[in-house]
Write a protein that holds these residues in place. Structure first.
Motif, PDB file in Angstrom:
ATOM      1  N   VAL A  55      15.600  -1.485 -12.693  1.00  0.00           N
ATOM      2  CA  VAL A  55      14.627  -0.556 -13.268  1.00  0.00           C
ATOM      3  C   VAL A  55      13.285  -1.259 -13.368  1.00  0.00           C
ATOM      4  CG1 VAL A  55      14.054   0.805 -15.314  1.00  0.00           C
ATOM      5  CG2 VAL A  55      16.437   0.579 -14.579  1.00  0.00           C
ATOM      6  N   ALA A  56      12.204  -0.560 -12.979  1.00  0.00           N
ATOM      7  CA  ALA A  56      10.868  -1.143 -13.073  1.00  0.00           C
ATOM      8  C   ALA A  56      10.507  -1.351 -14.545  1.00  0.00           C
ATOM      9  CB  ALA A  56       9.842  -0.232 -12.416  1.00  0.00           C
ATOM     10  N   SER A  83       8.273   5.383 -11.652  1.00  0.00           N
ATOM     11  CA  SER A  83       7.779   4.062 -11.245  1.00  0.00           C
ATOM     12  C   SER A  83       6.947   4.225  -9.977  1.00  0.00           C
ATOM     13  CB  SER A  83       8.938   3.107 -11.006  1.00  0.00           C
ATOM     14  OG  SER A  83       9.744   3.568  -9.951  1.00  0.00           O
ATOM     15  N   THR A  84       6.169   3.206  -9.672  1.00  0.00           N
ATOM     16  CA  THR A  84       5.316   3.254  -8.493  1.00  0.00           C
ATOM     17  C   THR A  84       5.391   1.928  -7.757  1.00  0.00           C
ATOM     18  OG1 THR A  84       3.104   3.771  -7.681  1.00  0.00           O
ATOM     19  CG2 THR A  84       3.227   2.461  -9.663  1.00  0.00           C
ATOM     20  N   GLU A  85       4.977   1.923  -6.515  1.00  0.00           N
ATOM     21  CA  GLU A  85       4.917   0.688  -5.737  1.00  0.00           C
ATOM     22  C   GLU A  85       3.953  -0.266  -6.434  1.00  0.00           C
ATOM     23  OE1 GLU A  85       6.258   0.351  -2.404  1.00  0.00           O
ATOM     24  OE2 GLU A  85       7.306   2.249  -2.592  1.00  0.00           O
ATOM     25  N   MET A 140      -5.957  11.378 -12.834  1.00  0.00           N
ATOM     26  CA  MET A 140      -4.737  11.658 -12.079  1.00  0.00           C
ATOM     27  C   MET A 140      -3.967  10.357 -11.919  1.00  0.00           C
ATOM     28  SD  MET A 140      -3.001  14.018 -10.389  1.00  0.00           S
ATOM     29  CE  MET A 140      -4.185  15.288 -10.029  1.00  0.00           C
ATOM     30  N   GLY A 141      -2.684  10.404 -12.235  1.00  0.00           N
ATOM     31  CA  GLY A 141      -1.826   9.230 -12.100  1.00  0.00           C
ATOM     32  C   GLY A 141      -1.333   9.073 -10.674  1.00  0.00           C
ATOM     33  N   GLY A 142      -0.901   7.892 -10.318  1.00  0.00           N
ATOM     34  CA  GLY A 142      -0.358   7.626  -9.002  1.00  0.00           C
ATOM     35  C   GLY A 142       0.897   8.440  -8.719  1.00  0.00           C
ATOM     36  N   CYS A 143       1.544   8.930  -9.740  1.00  0.00           N
ATOM     37  CA  CYS A 143       2.749   9.741  -9.616  1.00  0.00           C
ATOM     38  C   CYS A 143       2.429  11.235  -9.542  1.00  0.00           C
ATOM     39  CB  CYS A 143       3.650   9.484 -10.808  1.00  0.00           C
ATOM     40  SG  CYS A 143       2.804   9.800 -12.361  1.00  0.00           S
TER      41      CYS A 143
END
Length: 70
Positions: free
Chosen positions: A9-10, A22-24, A47-50
Motif C-alpha cells: 500500500v502506498a 495512490s498515484t505514480e 484538480m488532483g492527479g487522481c
C-alpha cells in the motif's frame, strides 16, 4: 515470508486526501485550475492527479468532489 505485491500500500503522503487513490511517484498531485478574490476571501479550485476537485477559501478546504472511477 515476503508480502504479495497486491498487499503493498502506498504511504498516506502518496495518496489523495479526498479519495485515497495512490498515484505514480512522479505525478503532480494538485494543479491550480482557477483563483479569484471574493468578499469571503481568495477562492482556489485545484484538480488532483487522481481527478478529484477541491475548493479552498483562504487556504482552507471547503468542498471536495471525488473523481468517480470504476
Amino acid at each position: 515470508m515476503r508480502p504479495l505485491p497486491s498487499a503493498i500500500v502506498a504511504p498516506l503522503q502518496d495518496r489523495c486526501p479526498v479519495c485515497h487513490e495512490s498515484t505514480e511517484g512522479a505525478a503532480r498531485w494538485w494543479t491550480l485550475q482557477s483563483r479569484h478574490r471574493t468578499s469571503e476571501g481568495e477562492v482556489e479550485y485545484c484538480m488532483g492527479g487522481c481527478g478529484c476537485l477541491v475548493v479552498l477559501v483562504n487556504g482552507e478546504m471547503v468542498k471536495a468532489l471525488t473523481a468517480h472511477r470504476r
